[in-house]
Write a protein that holds these residues in place. Structure first.
Motif, PDB file in Angstrom:
ATOM      1  N   TYR A 587      55.301  78.902  77.295  1.00  0.00           N
ATOM      2  CA  TYR A 587      56.706  79.218  76.971  1.00  0.00           C
ATOM      3  C   TYR A 587      56.799  79.849  75.584  1.00  0.00           C
ATOM      4  CZ  TYR A 587      61.742  78.693  76.361  1.00  0.00           C
ATOM      5  OH  TYR A 587      63.075  78.949  76.133  1.00  0.00           O
ATOM      6  N   VAL A 588      56.136  79.227  74.598  1.00  0.00           N
ATOM      7  CA  VAL A 588      56.160  79.762  73.231  1.00  0.00           C
ATOM      8  C   VAL A 588      55.551  81.164  73.209  1.00  0.00           C
ATOM      9  CG1 VAL A 588      55.318  79.446  70.870  1.00  0.00           C
ATOM     10  CG2 VAL A 588      56.104  77.468  72.194  1.00  0.00           C
ATOM     11  N   LYS A 589      54.466  81.332  73.934  1.00  0.00           N
ATOM     12  CA  LYS A 589      53.790  82.633  73.991  1.00  0.00           C
ATOM     13  C   LYS A 589      54.717  83.725  74.517  1.00  0.00           C
ATOM     14  CE  LYS A 589      49.753  84.844  76.160  1.00  0.00           C
ATOM     15  NZ  LYS A 589      48.610  84.617  77.090  1.00  0.00           N
ATOM     16  N   ARG A 590      55.567  83.350  75.481  1.00  0.00           N
ATOM     17  CA  ARG A 590      56.404  84.353  76.144  1.00  0.00           C
ATOM     18  C   ARG A 590      57.809  84.474  75.551  1.00  0.00           C
ATOM     19  NH1 ARG A 590      53.757  86.160  80.570  1.00  0.00           N
ATOM     20  NH2 ARG A 590      51.995  84.892  81.264  1.00  0.00           N
ATOM     21  N   LEU A 591      58.091  83.691  74.505  1.00  0.00           N
ATOM     22  CA  LEU A 591      59.406  83.806  73.868  1.00  0.00           C
ATOM     23  C   LEU A 591      59.605  85.216  73.336  1.00  0.00           C
ATOM     24  CD1 LEU A 591      59.833  80.489  71.841  1.00  0.00           C
ATOM     25  CD2 LEU A 591      61.353  81.333  73.633  1.00  0.00           C
ATOM     26  N   SER A 592      60.762  85.778  73.618  1.00  0.00           N
ATOM     27  CA  SER A 592      61.077  87.127  73.148  1.00  0.00           C
ATOM     28  C   SER A 592      62.526  87.153  72.652  1.00  0.00           C
ATOM     29  CB  SER A 592      60.888  88.136  74.285  1.00  0.00           C
ATOM     30  OG  SER A 592      61.265  89.424  73.871  1.00  0.00           O
ATOM     31  N   PRO A 593      62.708  87.509  71.370  1.00  0.00           N
ATOM     32  CA  PRO A 593      61.707  87.902  70.381  1.00  0.00           C
ATOM     33  C   PRO A 593      60.931  86.693  69.858  1.00  0.00           C
ATOM     34  CG  PRO A 593      63.865  87.812  69.363  1.00  0.00           C
ATOM     35  CD  PRO A 593      64.086  87.559  70.825  1.00  0.00           C
ATOM     36  N   ARG A 594      59.876  86.965  69.139  1.00  0.00           N
ATOM     37  CA  ARG A 594      59.011  85.922  68.595  1.00  0.00           C
ATOM     38  C   ARG A 594      59.738  85.215  67.446  1.00  0.00           C
ATOM     39  NH1 ARG A 594      53.229  85.495  68.130  1.00  0.00           N
ATOM     40  NH2 ARG A 594      52.595  84.409  66.231  1.00  0.00           N
ATOM     41  N   PRO A 595      59.912  83.892  67.518  1.00  0.00           N
ATOM     42  CA  PRO A 595      60.617  83.186  66.441  1.00  0.00           C
ATOM     43  C   PRO A 595      59.764  83.067  65.181  1.00  0.00           C
ATOM     44  CG  PRO A 595      59.858  81.618  68.088  1.00  0.00           C
ATOM     45  CD  PRO A 595      59.537  82.993  68.616  1.00  0.00           C
ATOM     46  N   GLU A 596      60.434  82.855  64.050  1.00  0.00           N
ATOM     47  CA  GLU A 596      59.731  82.660  62.784  1.00  0.00           C
ATOM     48  C   GLU A 596      59.319  81.202  62.608  1.00  0.00           C
ATOM     49  OE1 GLU A 596      62.583  83.917  59.937  1.00  0.00           O
ATOM     50  OE2 GLU A 596      62.654  85.993  60.683  1.00  0.00           O
ATOM     51  N   LYS A 597      60.131  80.291  63.170  1.00  0.00           N
ATOM     52  CA  LYS A 597      59.929  78.865  62.912  1.00  0.00           C
ATOM     53  C   LYS A 597      60.220  78.073  64.180  1.00  0.00           C
ATOM     54  CE  LYS A 597      61.800  77.504  59.128  1.00  0.00           C
ATOM     55  NZ  LYS A 597      62.822  77.116  58.122  1.00  0.00           N
ATOM     56  N   ILE A 598      59.401  77.033  64.425  1.00  0.00           N
ATOM     57  CA  ILE A 598      59.646  76.150  65.567  1.00  0.00           C
ATOM     58  C   ILE A 598      59.691  74.708  65.077  1.00  0.00           C
ATOM     59  CG2 ILE A 598      58.655  75.203  67.698  1.00  0.00           C
ATOM     60  CD1 ILE A 598      57.809  77.941  68.494  1.00  0.00           C
ATOM     61  N   LEU A 599      60.774  74.014  65.418  1.00  0.00           N
ATOM     62  CA  LEU A 599      60.909  72.583  65.163  1.00  0.00           C
ATOM     63  C   LEU A 599      60.645  71.847  66.468  1.00  0.00           C
ATOM     64  CD1 LEU A 599      62.379  73.808  62.689  1.00  0.00           C
ATOM     65  CD2 LEU A 599      64.029  71.955  62.848  1.00  0.00           C
ATOM     66  N   VAL A 600      59.806  70.829  66.423  1.00  0.00           N
ATOM     67  CA  VAL A 600      59.420  70.121  67.641  1.00  0.00           C
ATOM     68  C   VAL A 600      60.055  68.732  67.655  1.00  0.00           C
ATOM     69  CG1 VAL A 600      57.487  69.336  69.057  1.00  0.00           C
ATOM     70  CG2 VAL A 600      57.239  71.389  67.660  1.00  0.00           C
ATOM     71  N   CYS A 601      60.676  68.382  68.782  1.00  0.00           N
ATOM     72  CA  CYS A 601      61.371  67.099  68.917  1.00  0.00           C
ATOM     73  C   CYS A 601      61.080  66.507  70.301  1.00  0.00           C
ATOM     74  CB  CYS A 601      62.878  67.274  68.720  1.00  0.00           C
ATOM     75  SG  CYS A 601      63.675  68.323  69.955  1.00  0.00           S
ATOM     76  N   HIS A 602      61.752  65.402  70.628  1.00  0.00           N
ATOM     77  CA  HIS A 602      61.741  64.811  71.967  1.00  0.00           C
ATOM     78  C   HIS A 602      60.333  64.592  72.501  1.00  0.00           C
ATOM     79  CE1 HIS A 602      62.815  64.064  76.168  1.00  0.00           C
ATOM     80  NE2 HIS A 602      64.083  63.987  75.804  1.00  0.00           N
ATOM     81  N   GLY A 603      59.576  63.770  71.777  1.00  0.00           N
ATOM     82  CA  GLY A 603      58.229  63.427  72.215  1.00  0.00           C
ATOM     83  C   GLY A 603      57.689  62.276  71.391  1.00  0.00           C
TER      84      GLY A 603
END
Length: 635
Positions: A587-603
């Motif tokens: 999913y991250v690989k195919r995100l368009s456009p490519r984000p600058e920052k990712i926050l990870v939650c729910h785990g």
């Protein structure tokens, strides 16, 4: 300031409309501009005119007739029946005098709309009333009926709410949008009570407001609404990603303590969250642990909910524009895209999502206009979380069911009422219809039947394959004769004492509900099988059984009794509504456009960090794994 903007907007609209259009008034109702006219047929016959105007103003526009030109209701009913084909199967026609709408409920709403909207436009021409077209569910839904009744009876109150909201949304921003920050109030490095506060210089928006149903203490069950940044009086909006209790279970609390603002979500989410919230209140009372809110607060929530379709762009505050996209998790689940300011920042919150086509839903959306920051879930984010394919999971499940039925046993599947239950219903119906497993009753217990009724009322949110079955092949698997609705304890006793069968029952983690009662009755017999198909949270009864505990103390008639687990216990992965590790990375690989920052939650903490580290290594993106109570600057 809002009145100046309204006057300016009204002038623009009058100047752009043809001279023959008699505009009675223009109002802001929430995020929409409503134009009341004495000759609506001129506008409805020129659809491009309004589409272009809405595009230029960057606002949603609704056309309604002025009350002076409305046909008498009795005559309108006759006209509607003349205009709409009999095949539409109209079940009810009612009127909303406040919004000047005729509400038409029909089994086939598409025929009321007509090709390119020709039938609904004809209704406007001949009666003046604007048609509001609703689907009659193939399975009667008590919740949908209740929501429609509440909205109908509170129409005047709701219009006032929307007018006040419109004034708040459509005003000039006071400050430059030179920062945005996110406060983690629940669901970070844990699963449950998802809640976060988005702040900009001009707005305060809450993303989800859930509970941890498996928590044993209140301090672990509810979001941290006591953080200094959060003030309920300053809250502009609440966005709900989907209807599961860990994302929506604490929403009524906001209304209990004075929130008067809007809740934005899809229509299926509104239906399903009402169902789950009411059930949550009911179970809590029955178990002697009442919640800090009540049914009246759920009703307030209904009155303040604004439903959006996927792809519909909506202003929710002076500086935030919201668009919901398909998340593929459960019916109506949404990824929220927030356009902040004049494009200073774009934030995407995935909620729970599934990046794989299922029998029930299409895969999660990966394309957005812009996305500088993405907040994503990590439920199965550990490097070992590689689940089998859906096809293999189906085969394993049917093999287990086949063996259990052959030895004269019963199959108990504890499921979440929304999502996994309907997925399994589709699979079971197909395998049984093709003779691949024995034809035995499939008992549907708990909220599953009502949740399934809601699915039948919203087929436009289902997968393309399922829509094709329903609309073009005339086969709706949800209404198959294989399924039997369980309505009382006498039915349950007969099931337990009766012939081999399959039981789908809530709750999915055996934290309460009828699945626990079935477990008590069936666990001692080695012929029976318990199949887990969903996530089992730490602290839940399901997790203890899954780990192999063979003696379980449970309460029976206010006394503790030990139950011996002799039945076969199986966990079948692959049916989850969450993305597994491979799908999350893809999913991250195919995100368009490519984000600058990712926050990870729910785990779980380990999985959150593992996923974030892998994303950083693989894609060279900045990643963060905030703790609850942390504030993170995203712009």
């Amino acid at each position: 300031m809002a009145s100046e903007i309204l006057e300016e907007t009204k002038k623009t609209i009058i100047n752009r409309l043809p001279e023959m259009v008699k505009v009675a008034k223009v109002e802001f109702e929430g995020p929409e501009i409503v134009i009341y006219t004495k000759n609506p047929e001129i506008i409805t016959d020129n659809g491009d005119l309004i589409r272009n105007l809405a595009k230029d103003l960057r606002k949603r526009i609704i056309i309604r007739s002025d009350k002076s030109v409305l046909l008498d209701p009795e005559e309108t009913i006759q006209k509607v029946k003349e205009i709409v084909p009999e095949d539409a199967e109209i079940s009810d026609i009612s009127f909303d005098d406040v919004t000047c709408e005729v509400i038409i409920e029909a089994t086939k709403p598409g025929l009321v709309i007509g090709k390119y909207g020709v039938t609904s436009r004809e209704i406007v021409k001949q009666t003046g009333w604007a048609p509001k077209i609703l689907r009659t569910p193939p399975i009667s839904s008590e919740i949908i009926g209740r929501i429609r009744t509440i909205l109908k009876n509170s129409s005047k109150e709701r219009k006032k709410f929307l007018e006040d909201l419109g004034k708040r949304i459509h005003q000039e921003t006071k400050y430059d949008n030179d920062w945005a920050r996110l406060t983690s109030m629940g669901g970070f490095k844990e699963v449950g009570r998802s809640c976060m506060l988005l702040q900009t210089p001009n707005s305060r928006v809450l993303l989800d407001c859930g509970v941890n149903v498996a928590a044993t203490e209140d301090k672990d069950a509810f979001p941290y609404l006591n953080v200094p940044e959060f003030n309920i009086q300053e809250l502009d909006a609440v966005i709900i990603s989907h209807a599961h209790l860990d994302h929506v279970g604490f929403l009524p609390y906001l209304f209990h303590y004075g929130y008067e603002g809007p809740v934005y979500c899809t229509t299926p989410t509104s239906d399903l969250m009402t169902l789950l919230q009411l059930d949550h209140i009911d179970i809590a009372h029955r178990e002697g642990h009442p919640l800090p809110f009540n049914v009246k607060d759920v009703q307030k929530c209904i009155k303040h909910t604004i439903c959006l379709d996927y792809g519909e762009v909506t202003d929710i505050s002076p500086d935030i524009r919201l668009t919901l996209h398909n998340a593929g998790h459960i019916l109506g689940s949404a990824i929220a895209h927030m356009h902040i300011g004049d494009g200073q920042h774009n934030l995407v919150y995935t909620g729970d999502f599934k990046y794989e086509r299922s029998r029930l839903l299409e895969p999660a959306t990966t394309r957005f206009p812009r996305a500088e920051t993405v907040i994503m879930e990590s439920t199965y984010g550990g490097h070992e979380d590689i689940q089998p394919s859906r096809n293999n999971a189906e085969k394993e499940m049917m093999k287990t069911i086949y063996k259990t039925l052959k030895r004269g046993g019963k199959v108990l599947v504890p499921v979440f009422a929304v999502g996994r239950a309907q997925e399994l219903m589709i699979v079971l119906e197909e395998y049984m219809r093709h003779g691949m497993i024995d034809e035995v009753p499939i008992y549907i217990d708990g909220m599953i039947w009502e949740a399934t009724a809601i699915h039948t009322a919203r087929p436009e949110y289902l997968s393309k394959d399922l829509r094709d079955q329903i609309f073009h092949m005339g086969r709706n698997p949800f209404i198959s004769d294989y399924f039997k609705n369980v309505s009382n304890n006498i039915n349950r006793r007969d099931i337990v004492e009766g012939e081999p069968c399959i039981i789908l029952s809530t709750s999915g983690m055996l934290t309460g509900g009828n699945s626990v009662e079935y477990f008590k009755a069936l666990c001692d017999d080695e012929k029976n099988t318990l199949i887990f198909v969903g996530y089992q949270a730490e602290g839940s009864l399901g997790k203890r059984i899954q780990r192999g505990v063979k003696e379980i103390p449970l309460e029976v008639d206010n006394k503790t009794e030990v139950f011996h687990v002799n039945m076969e216990i199986n966990t079948i992965n692959g049916f989850s509504g969450h993305s597994n590790r491979r799908q999350l990375m893809d999913y991250v690989k195919r995100l368009s456009p490519r984000p600058e920052k990712i926050l990870v939650c729910h785990g779980d903490p380990y999985k959150t960090v593992d996923l974030a580290s892998s994303i950083h290594r693989s894609f060279k993106m900045e990643t963060k794994t905030p703790l609850n109570l942390e504030a993170t600057r995203i712009q």
